[in-house]
Design a protein around this motif. Structure first.
Motif, mmCIF file in Angstrom:
data_model
loop_
_atom_site.group_PDB
_atom_site.id
_atom_site.type_symbol
_atom_site.label_atom_id
_atom_site.label_comp_id
_atom_site.label_asym_id
_atom_site.label_seq_id
_atom_site.Cartn_x
_atom_site.Cartn_y
_atom_site.Cartn_z
ATOM 1 N N ARG A 57 0.800 -1.221 0.000
ATOM 2 C CA ARG A 57 0.000 0.000 0.000
ATOM 3 C C ARG A 57 0.836 1.276 0.000
ATOM 4 N NH1 ARG A 57 -4.550 -2.035 -1.941
ATOM 5 N NH2 ARG A 57 -5.301 -3.822 -0.728
ATOM 6 N N ASP A 58 2.148 1.160 0.010
ATOM 7 C CA ASP A 58 2.998 2.347 0.029
ATOM 8 C C ASP A 58 2.883 3.110 -1.292
ATOM 9 O OD1 ASP A 58 3.796 1.650 2.521
ATOM 10 O OD2 ASP A 58 5.769 0.870 1.922
ATOM 11 N N PRO A 59 2.923 4.447 -1.259
ATOM 12 C CA PRO A 59 2.767 5.249 -2.476
ATOM 13 C C PRO A 59 3.784 4.935 -3.565
ATOM 14 C CG PRO A 59 2.624 6.629 -0.517
ATOM 15 C CD PRO A 59 3.052 5.279 -0.047
ATOM 16 N N GLU A 60 4.996 4.551 -3.161
ATOM 17 C CA GLU A 60 6.039 4.316 -4.157
ATOM 18 C C GLU A 60 6.273 2.832 -4.427
ATOM 19 O OE1 GLU A 60 9.558 6.651 -3.832
ATOM 20 O OE2 GLU A 60 8.424 8.509 -4.052
ATOM 21 N N HIS A 61 5.296 2.009 -4.072
ATOM 22 C CA HIS A 61 5.356 0.576 -4.388
ATOM 23 C C HIS A 61 4.873 0.382 -5.829
ATOM 24 C CE1 HIS A 61 5.484 -3.708 -3.373
ATOM 25 N NE2 HIS A 61 4.311 -3.853 -3.971
ATOM 26 N N THR A 62 5.627 0.957 -6.762
ATOM 27 C CA THR A 62 5.265 0.984 -8.177
ATOM 28 C C THR A 62 6.516 0.811 -9.021
ATOM 29 O OG1 THR A 62 5.607 3.374 -8.384
ATOM 30 C CG2 THR A 62 3.393 2.642 -7.714
ATOM 31 N N PHE A 63 6.331 0.553 -10.292
ATOM 32 C CA PHE A 63 7.466 0.495 -11.212
ATOM 33 C C PHE A 63 8.202 1.827 -11.237
ATOM 34 C CE2 PHE A 63 8.921 1.486 -15.583
ATOM 35 C CZ PHE A 63 10.011 0.628 -15.625
ATOM 36 N N VAL A 64 7.456 2.920 -11.301
ATOM 37 C CA VAL A 64 8.075 4.249 -11.296
ATOM 38 C C VAL A 64 8.849 4.455 -9.992
ATOM 39 C CG1 VAL A 64 7.648 6.736 -11.350
ATOM 40 C CG2 VAL A 64 6.376 5.221 -12.878
ATOM 41 N N GLY A 65 8.277 4.005 -8.877
ATOM 42 C CA GLY A 65 8.960 4.110 -7.600
ATOM 43 C C GLY A 65 10.255 3.313 -7.579
ATOM 44 N N MET A 66 10.238 2.135 -8.178
ATOM 45 C CA MET A 66 11.430 1.307 -8.243
ATOM 46 C C MET A 66 12.542 1.992 -9.040
ATOM 47 S SD MET A 66 11.857 -2.537 -9.848
ATOM 48 C CE MET A 66 11.861 -1.951 -11.565
ATOM 49 N N MET A 67 12.193 2.517 -10.213
ATOM 50 C CA MET A 67 13.192 3.177 -11.051
ATOM 51 C C MET A 67 13.684 4.474 -10.408
ATOM 52 S SD MET A 67 13.834 1.144 -13.485
ATOM 53 C CE MET A 67 14.899 2.278 -14.383
ATOM 54 N N LYS A 68 12.799 5.160 -9.720
ATOM 55 C CA LYS A 68 13.193 6.375 -9.014
ATOM 56 C C LYS A 68 14.230 6.051 -7.945
ATOM 57 C CE LYS A 68 11.271 10.008 -6.006
ATOM 58 N NZ LYS A 68 10.019 10.579 -5.425
ATOM 59 N N GLN A 69 13.965 5.024 -7.153
ATOM 60 C CA GLN A 69 14.913 4.634 -6.113
ATOM 61 C C GLN A 69 16.231 4.168 -6.712
ATOM 62 O OE1 GLN A 69 14.662 4.956 -2.727
ATOM 63 N NE2 GLN A 69 12.825 6.124 -3.249
ATOM 64 N N ASN A 70 16.174 3.413 -7.799
ATOM 65 C CA ASN A 70 17.401 2.986 -8.479
ATOM 66 C C ASN A 70 18.266 4.188 -8.856
ATOM 67 O OD1 ASN A 70 16.910 0.242 -8.354
ATOM 68 N ND2 ASN A 70 16.098 0.093 -10.430
ATOM 69 N N MET A 71 17.630 5.213 -9.420
ATOM 70 C CA MET A 71 18.400 6.367 -9.880
ATOM 71 C C MET A 71 18.926 7.193 -8.714
ATOM 72 S SD MET A 71 18.880 6.073 -12.972
ATOM 73 C CE MET A 71 19.862 7.573 -13.012
ATOM 74 N N ILE A 72 18.190 7.259 -7.622
ATOM 75 C CA ILE A 72 18.693 7.969 -6.437
ATOM 76 C C ILE A 72 19.973 7.305 -5.940
ATOM 77 C CG2 ILE A 72 18.249 8.388 -3.984
ATOM 78 C CD1 ILE A 72 15.338 8.987 -4.736
ATOM 79 N N HIS A 73 19.943 5.977 -5.813
ATOM 80 C CA HIS A 73 21.104 5.252 -5.311
ATOM 81 C C HIS A 73 22.251 5.260 -6.325
ATOM 82 C CE1 HIS A 73 18.738 4.036 -1.939
ATOM 83 N NE2 HIS A 73 17.917 3.285 -2.655
ATOM 84 N N MET A 74 21.933 5.074 -7.599
ATOM 85 C CA MET A 74 22.948 5.015 -8.635
ATOM 86 C C MET A 74 23.651 6.363 -8.798
ATOM 87 S SD MET A 74 22.341 3.791 -12.586
ATOM 88 C CE MET A 74 21.444 2.315 -12.070
ATOM 89 N N THR A 75 22.859 7.425 -8.855
ATOM 90 C CA THR A 75 23.422 8.758 -9.060
ATOM 91 C C THR A 75 24.313 9.160 -7.887
ATOM 92 O OG1 THR A 75 21.448 9.387 -10.322
ATOM 93 C CG2 THR A 75 22.863 11.166 -9.548
#
Length: 235
Positions: free
Chosen positions: A196-214
């Motif tokens: 039920r978390d707002p960022e439990h989505t594909f977009v949320g996954m890619m967003k988190q990936n880019m935060i950590h990667m960058t």
């Protein structure tokens, strides 16, 4: 392109149910990519198309068309939701480009636990140096470990990206001997947070990936932090 998933679907699907092969409908055979985890002699290409947002958008369009075919009376519903989602994916796509631009050019290199970014990297101007996990999901051999360490040192790669889903002591060993740090938070199909978390989505996954990667590669993650990762339906 995902043979194990096709085999699973064949076993569990109801009689008459259709299987929509998204990867096969998105790229041609000449666009298939082979790599350490998916070697060409085995014949099965890397199936991880979706981190490339252009391909993810094509997936959405294919799903829209398939749903309209099954449920034509609700065509307008599928078309409108797809339009909203494509807009969200387009914003994410542009943000990823901006994030990569903030990473020093010599650091735009990826060493990952699994070959999940083979289609992501060329779109956004990055290079995949290698992956640690072989195609059979075993640990790499000592010779393979030594090769990866040598390449990391040669390329001066600052970070090795592991996986939350498949933790591995080998990743830490390789990073330590190569003088790189470990970032074990990248995901390719496991959504962040709880259901039920707002960022439990594909977009949320890619967003988190880019935060950590960058952040790990010396860039500025501010380019991605403003992306709204909530599902477009129900906002």
């Amino acid at each position: 392109l995902e043979l194990p998933t096709q085999n699973l679907a064949a076993k569990v699907k109801k009689k008459g149910a259709k299987v929509l092969s998204l990867g096969d409908e998105t790229i041609s055979r000449k666009e298939w990519r082979f790599d350490f985890s998916f070697p060409e002699p085995d014949g099965n290409p890397n199936p991880h198309l979706w981190p490339n947002l252009a391909y993810a958008m094509k997936y959405a369009e294919l799903v829209q068309d398939a749903l309209i075919g099954l449920d034509p009376k609700n065509k307008s519903y599928y078309v409108e939701n797809t339009r909203k989602y494509l807009g969200q994916l387009d914003q994410l796509d542009k943000a990823i480009f901006e994030c990569v631009k903030t990473i020093p050019e010599k650091k735009r290199r990826l060493v990952t636990y699994h070959d999940s970014f083979a289609y992501f990297a060329p779109r956004y101007g990055m290079t995949v140096i290698g992956a640690i996990q072989p195609s059979d999901f075993s640990d790499p051999t000592p010779r393979e470990v030594a090769r990866i360490i040598d390449q990391l040192k040669k390329e001066a790669v600052p970070a090795v990206f592991g996986s939350e889903v498949f933790p591995s002591k080998i990743v830490a060993q390789i990073a330590r001997e190569a003088g790189a740090k470990v970032v074990d938070t990248l995901r390719d199909d496991d959504l962040p947070g709880e259901l039920r978390d707002p960022e439990h989505t594909f977009v949320g996954m890619m967003k988190q990936n880019m935060i950590h990667m960058t952040r790990a590669l010396g860039g500025n993650r501010a380019c991605i932090e403003g992306i709204d990762a909530r599902n477009v339906i129900g906002r």
